[in-house]
Each structure stands twice: as C-alpha cells, then as structure tokens.
Design an enzyme around this catalytic site. Structure first.
Site, PDB file in Angstrom:
ATOM      1  N   PRO A   9      21.956   3.423  28.331  1.00 50.81           N
ATOM      2  CA  PRO A   9      21.631   3.048  29.701  1.00 50.81           C
ATOM      3  C   PRO A   9      21.076   1.632  29.859  1.00 50.81           C
ATOM      4  O   PRO A   9      20.287   1.174  29.035  1.00 50.81           O
ATOM      5  CB  PRO A   9      20.587   4.087  30.127  1.00 50.81           C
ATOM      6  CG  PRO A   9      20.114   4.720  28.876  1.00 50.81           C
ATOM      7  CD  PRO A   9      21.229   4.621  27.896  1.00 50.81           C
ATOM      8  N   ASN A  10      21.550   1.011  30.923  1.00 48.06           N
ATOM      9  CA  ASN A  10      21.104  -0.318  31.367  1.00 48.06           C
ATOM     10  C   ASN A  10      21.619  -1.466  30.498  1.00 48.06           C
ATOM     11  O   ASN A  10      21.420  -2.633  30.843  1.00 48.06           O
ATOM     12  CB  ASN A  10      19.562  -0.381  31.481  1.00 48.06           C
ATOM     13  CG  ASN A  10      19.043   0.668  32.439  1.00 48.06           C
ATOM     14  OD1 ASN A  10      19.497   0.730  33.574  1.00 48.06           O
ATOM     15  ND2 ASN A  10      18.136   1.523  31.993  1.00 48.06           N
ATOM     16  N   ARG A  17      19.831  -8.567  32.986  1.00 46.63           N
ATOM     17  CA  ARG A  17      18.633  -7.733  32.933  1.00 46.63           C
ATOM     18  C   ARG A  17      17.543  -8.409  32.090  1.00 46.63           C
ATOM     19  O   ARG A  17      17.775  -8.741  30.923  1.00 46.63           O
ATOM     20  CB  ARG A  17      19.046  -6.429  32.239  1.00 46.63           C
ATOM     21  CG  ARG A  17      17.924  -5.528  31.854  1.00 46.63           C
ATOM     22  CD  ARG A  17      18.394  -4.433  30.902  1.00 46.63           C
ATOM     23  NE  ARG A  17      17.317  -3.494  30.665  1.00 46.63           N
ATOM     24  CZ  ARG A  17      17.303  -2.631  29.672  1.00 46.63           C
ATOM     25  NH1 ARG A  17      18.319  -2.554  28.835  1.00 46.63           N
ATOM     26  NH2 ARG A  17      16.275  -1.821  29.519  1.00 46.63           N
ATOM     27  N   TYR A  22      16.031  -9.687  26.824  1.00 48.08           N
ATOM     28  CA  TYR A  22      17.343  -9.305  26.279  1.00 48.08           C
ATOM     29  C   TYR A  22      18.344 -10.460  26.194  1.00 48.08           C
ATOM     30  O   TYR A  22      19.469 -10.249  25.745  1.00 48.08           O
ATOM     31  CB  TYR A  22      17.933  -8.170  27.133  1.00 48.08           C
ATOM     32  CG  TYR A  22      17.084  -6.914  27.105  1.00 48.08           C
ATOM     33  CD1 TYR A  22      16.974  -6.159  25.938  1.00 48.08           C
ATOM     34  CD2 TYR A  22      16.374  -6.483  28.226  1.00 48.08           C
ATOM     35  CE1 TYR A  22      16.187  -5.015  25.889  1.00 48.08           C
ATOM     36  CE2 TYR A  22      15.589  -5.344  28.194  1.00 48.08           C
ATOM     37  CZ  TYR A  22      15.496  -4.617  27.021  1.00 48.08           C
ATOM     38  OH  TYR A  22      14.720  -3.483  26.973  1.00 48.08           O
ATOM     39  N   ASN A  71      22.928   1.672  20.118  1.00 49.54           N
ATOM     40  CA  ASN A  71      21.725   1.267  20.830  1.00 49.54           C
ATOM     41  C   ASN A  71      21.630   2.220  22.015  1.00 49.54           C
ATOM     42  O   ASN A  71      22.323   2.032  23.019  1.00 49.54           O
ATOM     43  CB  ASN A  71      21.810  -0.180  21.302  1.00 49.54           C
ATOM     44  CG  ASN A  71      20.524  -0.625  21.985  1.00 49.54           C
ATOM     45  OD1 ASN A  71      19.657   0.204  22.284  1.00 49.54           O
ATOM     46  ND2 ASN A  71      20.399  -1.914  22.237  1.00 49.54           N
ATOM     47  N   ALA A  74      16.846   3.465  26.397  1.00 49.46           N
ATOM     48  CA  ALA A  74      15.643   4.304  26.561  1.00 49.46           C
ATOM     49  C   ALA A  74      15.842   5.719  26.021  1.00 49.46           C
ATOM     50  O   ALA A  74      14.850   6.395  25.693  1.00 49.46           O
ATOM     51  CB  ALA A  74      15.241   4.336  28.032  1.00 49.46           C
ATOM     52  N   GLU A  95      21.010   2.575  13.927  1.00 50.31           N
ATOM     53  CA  GLU A  95      20.350   2.382  15.229  1.00 50.31           C
ATOM     54  C   GLU A  95      20.027   0.892  15.371  1.00 50.31           C
ATOM     55  O   GLU A  95      19.505   0.297  14.431  1.00 50.31           O
ATOM     56  CB  GLU A  95      19.059   3.213  15.218  1.00 50.31           C
ATOM     57  CG  GLU A  95      18.127   2.990  16.378  1.00 50.31           C
ATOM     58  CD  GLU A  95      16.783   3.714  16.157  1.00 50.31           C
ATOM     59  OE1 GLU A  95      16.606   4.435  15.147  1.00 50.31           O
ATOM     60  OE2 GLU A  95      15.901   3.517  17.012  1.00 50.31           O
ATOM     61  N   HIS A  97      18.383  -2.259  18.043  1.00 52.98           N
ATOM     62  CA  HIS A  97      17.686  -2.667  19.266  1.00 52.98           C
ATOM     63  C   HIS A  97      17.710  -4.182  19.353  1.00 52.98           C
ATOM     64  O   HIS A  97      17.599  -4.872  18.334  1.00 52.98           O
ATOM     65  CB  HIS A  97      16.243  -2.166  19.272  1.00 52.98           C
ATOM     66  CG  HIS A  97      16.179  -0.674  19.252  1.00 52.98           C
ATOM     67  ND1 HIS A  97      16.504   0.089  20.350  1.00 52.98           N
ATOM     68  CD2 HIS A  97      15.901   0.186  18.256  1.00 52.98           C
ATOM     69  CE1 HIS A  97      16.412   1.364  20.025  1.00 52.98           C
ATOM     70  NE2 HIS A  97      16.054   1.456  18.763  1.00 52.98           N
ATOM     71  N   ARG A 104       6.306  -3.958  21.976  1.00 51.75           N
ATOM     72  CA  ARG A 104       6.322  -3.621  23.395  1.00 51.75           C
ATOM     73  C   ARG A 104       5.459  -2.381  23.657  1.00 51.75           C
ATOM     74  O   ARG A 104       4.647  -2.002  22.834  1.00 51.75           O
ATOM     75  CB  ARG A 104       7.782  -3.453  23.831  1.00 51.75           C
ATOM     76  CG  ARG A 104       8.596  -4.730  23.584  1.00 51.75           C
ATOM     77  CD  ARG A 104      10.030  -4.597  24.015  1.00 51.75           C
ATOM     78  NE  ARG A 104      10.131  -4.372  25.459  1.00 51.75           N
ATOM     79  CZ  ARG A 104      11.252  -3.963  26.059  1.00 51.75           C
ATOM     80  NH1 ARG A 104      12.354  -3.744  25.361  1.00 51.75           N
ATOM     81  NH2 ARG A 104      11.264  -3.773  27.364  1.00 51.75           N
TER      82      ARG A 104
HETATM   83  C1  DQA Z   1      16.350  -1.365  23.703  1.00 52.75           C
HETATM   84  C2  DQA Z   1      14.858  -1.016  23.675  1.00 52.75           C
HETATM   85  C3  DQA Z   1      14.586   0.207  24.532  1.00 52.75           C
HETATM   86  O1  DQA Z   1      13.208   0.527  24.512  1.00 52.75           O
HETATM   87  C4  DQA Z   1      14.980  -0.060  25.974  1.00 52.75           C
HETATM   88  O2  DQA Z   1      14.791   1.106  26.761  1.00 52.75           O
HETATM   89  C5  DQA Z   1      16.374  -0.546  26.102  1.00 52.75           C
HETATM   90  C6  DQA Z   1      16.863  -1.521  25.125  1.00 52.75           C
HETATM   91  C7  DQA Z   1      16.648  -2.674  22.964  1.00 52.75           C
HETATM   92  O3  DQA Z   1      17.812  -2.904  22.647  1.00 52.75           O
HETATM   93  O4  DQA Z   1      15.736  -3.470  22.719  1.00 52.75           O
HETATM   94  O5  DQA Z   1      17.080  -0.238  27.045  1.00 52.75           O
HETATM   95  O6  DQA Z   1      17.059  -0.334  23.044  1.00 52.75           O
END
Ligand code: DQA
Length: 140
Positions: A9-10, A17, A22, A71, A74, A95, A97, A104
């Site tokens: 998501p996102n 964003r 990011y 990735n 959240a 995984e 990020h 954070r």
């Molecule tokens: C994320 C870190 C997560 O906490 C966050 O919700 C994201 C992006 C990252 O790539 O840093 O959406 O996975």
C-alpha cells in the site's frame, strides 16, 4: 532466474509521497532501469493497496518464481496473512524497505514478515531493491 517485486500500500505514490522520506523517483521508472541493468533476470513488478490481492499474487507466482522481493508497506507491521502466504510458497523471499524503519515511529519497528523471509534490507532508498536482486544473483 525469475524474480517478482511486490510492493504494498501507498507505494504506487513513490515520487509524490513524502519525498523527504521516500525520494523523488516513481517505482515504474526505477523498475525499468533495474530491468535494463539485469537483463539476465526475468523480473516482474506488481503493486497493490489491497492485502488480499498481495496474497493472491504471492500464491500465483510463488511456486514458479525463484524469488520474491517484497515491500509490504504498512502491512509489514500488521499482516499475519501476508507472512503466512510467504511461508506457504516455494519461492524465497526478501523483505525490503526504502526508509530506515528503526529510525521512525515505534509502530514501524516490528515486522511480522522478518521471521519468514531470508533477510531484510532497509533504509537504503530504492537501492534496497537492487541489493535484494544481487543477493538472489549471488545465491540462487
Ligand atoms: C516502508 C516502511 C513502512 O513502515 C511504511 O508503512 C511504508 C513504506 C518503506 O519502504 O520504508 O509504506 O515499507
């Protein structure tokens, strides 16, 4: 070697964003450069904001692909179901990020995926994905 990059998501909003966290690049253009740099790797990219769709994609490719670079956004911090899906398939997963989640908010310090993946790469911007590709190239 067949690798799938799955973003949660996102992450469709990368480039727009919170660019201070990011970065300024959208994922589609980054993915193209990754494909050009590693022509020997068959790579597909999938993004969804919907937990069940991410699980369906893991089921769909998880028995025919060698590796999954995920990735989960959240959902990393909440989804037992995505962790179960990764455990259920034969592909190995990493995984990733973009941000350093440990710098954070505390809610981001827990990953339900970390116990079921080969390893975690984070905090290195979009390079996190390329480093995961390199791990698979070194080990598979
Ligand atoms: C994320 C870190 C997560 O906490 C966050 O919700 C994201 C992006 C990252 O790539 O840093 O959406 O996975």
């Amino acid at each position: 070697m067949k690798l799938a990059i799955i973003n949660g998501p996102n992450l469709n909003l990368l480039g727009k964003r919170e660019p201070n966290i990011y970065g300024n690049q959208d994922f589609e253009s980054y993915f193209k450069t990754l494909q050009q740099k590693y022509p020997q790797v068959e790579m597909v990219y999938y993004q969804s904001n919907v937990e069940g769709e991410i699980i369906n994609k893991i089921h769909e490719i998880g028995f025919s692909f060698d590796g999954i670079i995920i990735n989960a956004g959240a959902y990393t911090h909440t989804s037992v179901a995505i962790a179960d899906a990764l455990k259920s398939v034969t592909a190995k997963s990493i995984e990733v990020h973009i941000s350093n989640v440990f710098k954070r908010e505390e809610v981001r310090h827990t990953s339900l995926l970390s116990p079921v993946v080969e390893g975690t790469i984070g905090g290195l911007g979009l390079h996190s994905y390329e480093l995961a590709v390199n791990y698979f190239l070194l080990t598979l």
